[in-house]
Design a protein around this motif. Structure first.
Motif, PDB file in Angstrom:
ATOM      1  N   UNK A  48       6.868  -5.769 -12.933  1.00  0.00           N
ATOM      2  CA  UNK A  48       5.550  -6.196 -12.492  1.00  0.00           C
ATOM      3  C   UNK A  48       5.524  -6.745 -11.083  1.00  0.00           C
ATOM      4  N   UNK A  49       6.647  -7.280 -10.611  1.00  0.00           N
ATOM      5  CA  UNK A  49       6.696  -7.839  -9.253  1.00  0.00           C
ATOM      6  C   UNK A  49       6.515  -6.769  -8.189  1.00  0.00           C
ATOM      7  N   UNK A  50       6.861  -5.536  -8.507  1.00  0.00           N
ATOM      8  CA  UNK A  50       6.696  -4.438  -7.549  1.00  0.00           C
ATOM      9  C   UNK A  50       5.392  -3.689  -7.752  1.00  0.00           C
ATOM     10  N   UNK A  51       4.663  -4.003  -8.829  1.00  0.00           N
ATOM     11  CA  UNK A  51       3.419  -3.280  -9.097  1.00  0.00           C
ATOM     12  C   UNK A  51       2.230  -3.865  -8.350  1.00  0.00           C
ATOM     13  N   UNK A  52       2.534  -4.659  -7.330  1.00  0.00           N
ATOM     14  CA  UNK A  52       1.484  -5.143  -6.431  1.00  0.00           C
ATOM     15  C   UNK A  52       0.983  -4.040  -5.513  1.00  0.00           C
ATOM     16  N   UNK A  53       1.741  -2.949  -5.407  1.00  0.00           N
ATOM     17  CA  UNK A  53       1.380  -1.876  -4.492  1.00  0.00           C
ATOM     18  C   UNK A  53       0.158  -1.129  -5.013  1.00  0.00           C
ATOM     19  N   UNK A  54      -0.761  -0.790  -4.091  1.00  0.00           N
ATOM     20  CA  UNK A  54      -1.979  -0.067  -4.444  1.00  0.00           C
ATOM     21  C   UNK A  54      -1.965   1.309  -3.799  1.00  0.00           C
ATOM     22  N   UNK A  55      -2.430   2.286  -4.557  1.00  0.00           N
ATOM     23  CA  UNK A  55      -2.466   3.617  -4.003  1.00  0.00           C
ATOM     24  C   UNK A  55      -2.488   4.662  -5.110  1.00  0.00           C
ATOM     25  N   UNK A  56      -2.402   5.925  -4.668  1.00  0.00           N
ATOM     26  CA  UNK A  56      -2.500   6.376  -3.283  1.00  0.00           C
ATOM     27  C   UNK A  56      -3.915   6.181  -2.747  1.00  0.00           C
ATOM     28  N   UNK A  57      -4.012   5.677  -1.522  1.00  0.00           N
ATOM     29  CA  UNK A  57      -5.292   5.276  -0.945  1.00  0.00           C
ATOM     30  C   UNK A  57      -5.579   6.043   0.341  1.00  0.00           C
ATOM     31  N   UNK A  58      -6.800   6.548   0.453  1.00  0.00           N
ATOM     32  CA  UNK A  58      -7.263   7.227   1.671  1.00  0.00           C
ATOM     33  C   UNK A  58      -8.116   6.268   2.504  1.00  0.00           C
ATOM     34  N   UNK A  59      -7.720   6.035   3.742  1.00  0.00           N
ATOM     35  CA  UNK A  59      -8.559   5.250   4.654  1.00  0.00           C
ATOM     36  C   UNK A  59      -9.547   6.202   5.311  1.00  0.00           C
ATOM     37  N   UNK A 110       0.823  -1.212   0.000  1.00  0.00           N
ATOM     38  CA  UNK A 110       0.000   0.000   0.000  1.00  0.00           C
ATOM     39  C   UNK A 110       0.853   1.256   0.000  1.00  0.00           C
ATOM     40  N   UNK A 111       0.399   2.262  -0.743  1.00  0.00           N
ATOM     41  CA  UNK A 111       0.807   3.646  -0.551  1.00  0.00           C
ATOM     42  C   UNK A 111      -0.415   4.386  -0.027  1.00  0.00           C
ATOM     43  N   UNK A 112      -0.347   4.830   1.212  1.00  0.00           N
ATOM     44  CA  UNK A 112      -1.470   5.517   1.841  1.00  0.00           C
ATOM     45  C   UNK A 112      -1.326   7.034   1.739  1.00  0.00           C
ATOM     46  N   UNK A 113      -2.442   7.718   1.868  1.00  0.00           N
ATOM     47  CA  UNK A 113      -2.470   9.164   2.030  1.00  0.00           C
ATOM     48  C   UNK A 113      -2.531   9.436   3.534  1.00  0.00           C
ATOM     49  N   UNK A 114      -1.699  10.356   4.073  1.00  0.00           N
ATOM     50  CA  UNK A 114      -1.735  10.629   5.513  1.00  0.00           C
ATOM     51  C   UNK A 114      -3.130  11.043   5.968  1.00  0.00           C
ATOM     52  N   UNK A 115      -3.596  10.439   7.037  1.00  0.00           N
ATOM     53  CA  UNK A 115      -4.931  10.771   7.542  1.00  0.00           C
ATOM     54  C   UNK A 115      -4.950  12.175   8.124  1.00  0.00           C
ATOM     55  N   UNK A 116      -6.122  12.778   8.079  1.00  0.00           N
ATOM     56  CA  UNK A 116      -6.268  14.172   8.508  1.00  0.00           C
ATOM     57  C   UNK A 116      -6.386  14.264  10.021  1.00  0.00           C
ATOM     58  N   UNK A 117      -5.281  13.965  10.690  1.00  0.00           N
ATOM     59  CA  UNK A 117      -5.238  13.977  12.149  1.00  0.00           C
ATOM     60  C   UNK A 117      -3.840  14.333  12.619  1.00  0.00           C
ATOM     61  N   UNK A 118      -3.707  14.739  13.863  1.00  0.00           N
ATOM     62  CA  UNK A 118      -2.394  14.986  14.454  1.00  0.00           C
ATOM     63  C   UNK A 118      -1.566  15.972  13.672  1.00  0.00           C
ATOM     64  N   UNK A 119      -0.401  15.519  13.200  1.00  0.00           N
ATOM     65  CA  UNK A 119       0.569  16.395  12.530  1.00  0.00           C
ATOM     66  C   UNK A 119       0.406  16.409  11.016  1.00  0.00           C
ATOM     67  N   UNK A 120      -0.783  16.089  10.510  1.00  0.00           N
ATOM     68  CA  UNK A 120      -0.960  15.961   9.059  1.00  0.00           C
ATOM     69  C   UNK A 120      -0.620  17.237   8.309  1.00  0.00           C
ATOM     70  N   UNK A 121      -0.711  18.383   8.957  1.00  0.00           N
ATOM     71  CA  UNK A 121      -0.416  19.658   8.281  1.00  0.00           C
ATOM     72  C   UNK A 121       1.013  19.664   7.735  1.00  0.00           C
ATOM     73  N   UNK A 122       1.918  18.960   8.374  1.00  0.00           N
ATOM     74  CA  UNK A 122       3.315  18.922   7.951  1.00  0.00           C
ATOM     75  C   UNK A 122       3.556  17.852   6.887  1.00  0.00           C
ATOM     76  N   UNK A 123       2.855  16.723   6.983  1.00  0.00           N
ATOM     77  CA  UNK A 123       3.153  15.577   6.133  1.00  0.00           C
ATOM     78  C   UNK A 123       2.242  15.439   4.914  1.00  0.00           C
ATOM     79  N   UNK A 124       1.083  16.085   4.919  1.00  0.00           N
ATOM     80  CA  UNK A 124       0.135  15.913   3.825  1.00  0.00           C
ATOM     81  C   UNK A 124       0.591  16.657   2.575  1.00  0.00           C
ATOM     82  N   UNK A 125       0.155  16.164   1.422  1.00  0.00           N
ATOM     83  CA  UNK A 125       0.388  16.840   0.158  1.00  0.00           C
ATOM     84  C   UNK A 125      -0.839  16.638  -0.727  1.00  0.00           C
ATOM     85  N   UNK A 126      -1.016  17.437  -1.765  1.00  0.00           N
ATOM     86  CA  UNK A 126      -2.217  17.319  -2.597  1.00  0.00           C
ATOM     87  C   UNK A 126      -2.363  15.920  -3.197  1.00  0.00           C
TER      88      UNK A 126
END
Length: 449
Positions: free
Chosen positions: A351-362, A318-334
């Protein structure tokens, strides 16, 4: 190596802090009052480049820095500390700030905690049909804390925000009543801070019952990066590996969900040997990380990270998007920038590395993935779909938002093509309408004069 933790109370003993310049050391005192801080000797001695600490990704994700919190929050706590305010007054201000930082976003407490026999199970989450999350009470800490952590309230003493399961048999009882559950995910904190005997109690509660519906046990952990000696030289390292083998020998798939934020975390001999020993038990290691501004917001970093993971037998997940909590103002990007970084990185690997999914917002409705930035009739849009949803009907159903180069979360996007709401808002559940904004305003008034 003997594990030595450092927290707000004793971090002044870290000899490398002599490298800090300006007010950086004093800033730590302020920020660590609000956000939890914990590190250890392995992170300090083997991961951080102290000659270039200001730009070092491992320093940024482990040590408190002024930029992690809003300027007005920093000014308030700094003033109270330097003016000699009573600890109770400081504590009240800190508590008020924390509650403005959107603790436990995406309805974790309001919508994910199930009931059994009329009682809420505060140490269990059941958001998606197939997966149950278990939060063992003894695993609600970590070998070191990440400054971007979205579960930071677990470590701050905010008891009304803490999730912890004290009885292992409760998870087995809930699993027995929900045959749709196939996966159990142990989370935290970090379950791997538990001793082998305690962790085995939670595992045995599931294995002994021989549930026909249980197919996979997952363990979410940062230990491979922040304390690989958990699998090498800790006094019960051998027992931990035996427990992993016990799971796989029982015919249950064991997946170690490793949190790896930068390829530098995989550079030590201890990390690589720990990976080797875990894989020998029959367990599979999957890697996931948020995309973090100032840390890994570069396609070249992700490309190398995924290539190195495949080389070690780790599956990029997974590649996640930082959740909108805590210190997200510093780590978030568009979101559109996150997608472009993902697209560039994934286009450069096999292709072996293209198993990653994202960017994903929980997010509250589910795991929402950015699928692309299509152009339709000369106008750009953001195309998305659900990897997981509160309703299975939502999964893999494409939907569109107006192109927004600044939006960093789903609630900042507007439906495309003149629609008044996204399809899941019209589905009758109302789930996404509960999505929080992470408002940091409205602090109680504390005089600075």
């Amino acid at each position: 190596m003997q594990y030595r933790p450092y927290t707000r109370k004793n971090y002044h003993k870290i000899s490398q802090l002599k490298h800090l310049r300006g007010t950086a050391a004093a800033d730590m005192d302020v920020v660590s009052r609000i956000l939890p801080f914990k590190t250890n000797n392995y992170v300090i001695d083997e991961l951080i480049d102290w000659d270039n600490y200001e730009n070092d990704p491992l320093f940024r994700i482990n040590f408190p820095q002024k930029e992690l919190i809003a300027p007005e929050h920093f000014a308030l706590i700094s003033h109270l500390l330097t003016s000699g305010a009573d600890e109770s007054e400081v504590g009240q201000a800190v508590d008020d700030i924390r509650r403005r930082l959107n603790p436990h976003p995406a309805g974790q407490l309001e919508c994910n905690i199930p009931e059994m026999d009329g009682d809420k199970l505060s140490g269990i989450q059941h958001k998606y049909n197939e997966t149950m999350l278990v939060f063992p009470a003894q695993g609600q800490t970590c070998h070191a804390y990440c400054t971007f952590c979205f579960r930071w309230p677990q470590f701050t003493g905010m008891s009304d925000y803490k999730m912890a399961l004290k009885q292992a048999q409760v998870s087995a009882g809930y699993l027995s009543r929900h045959p749709e559950i196939t996966d159990v995910l142990f989370s935290g904190g970090d379950p791997m801070v538990m001793n082998a005997g305690r962790l085995e109690l939670y595992i045995d509660a599931l294995l002994d019952a021989e549930f026909s519906n249980l197919k996979t046990i997952r363990i979410g952990t940062k230990s491979l990066s922040f304390w690989p000696y958990r699998y090498l030289t800790d006094k019960d390292s051998g027992k931990i590996l035996e427990l992993f083998r016990k799971i796989t020998d029982a015919g249950i798939h064991l997946s170690i969900m490793a949190h790896i934020n930068h390829y530098r975390e995989m550079s030590t001999g201890a990390f690589r040997e720990a990976v080797h020993r875990i894989r020998q038990t029959g367990a599979v290691i999957r890697a996931q990380s948020p995309i973090l501004n100032h840390v890994n917001a570069d396609a070249a970093i992700w490309e190398k990270m995924w290539v190195d993971q495949v080389g070690l037998g780790i599956i990029p997940y997974y590649m996640f998007v930082p959740r909108n909590t805590g210190s997200h103002r510093f780590f978030s990007l568009p979101l559109v920038k996150a997608y472009e970084i993902y697209r560039k990185a994934v286009s450069r690997v096999s292709g072996l590395a293209r198993t990653v999914r994202g960017p994903s917002m929980s997010a509250l409705p589910g795991k929402i993935k950015i699928d692309g930035i299509p152009e339709i009739n000369g106008k750009r849009y953001i195309c998305m779909s659900f990897i997981q949803g509160r309703s299975p009907r939502w999964v893999k159903r494409p939907f569109f938002a107006e192109y927004d180069p600044k939006a960093s979360w789903i609630n900042e996007l507007k439906p495309a093509f003149g629609e008044k709401a996204f399809f899941f808002d019209r589905d009758g559940s109302g789930a996404s309408r509960l999505e929080d904004s992470g408002d940091e305003s409205g602090l109680r008034s504390f005089a600075l004069a």
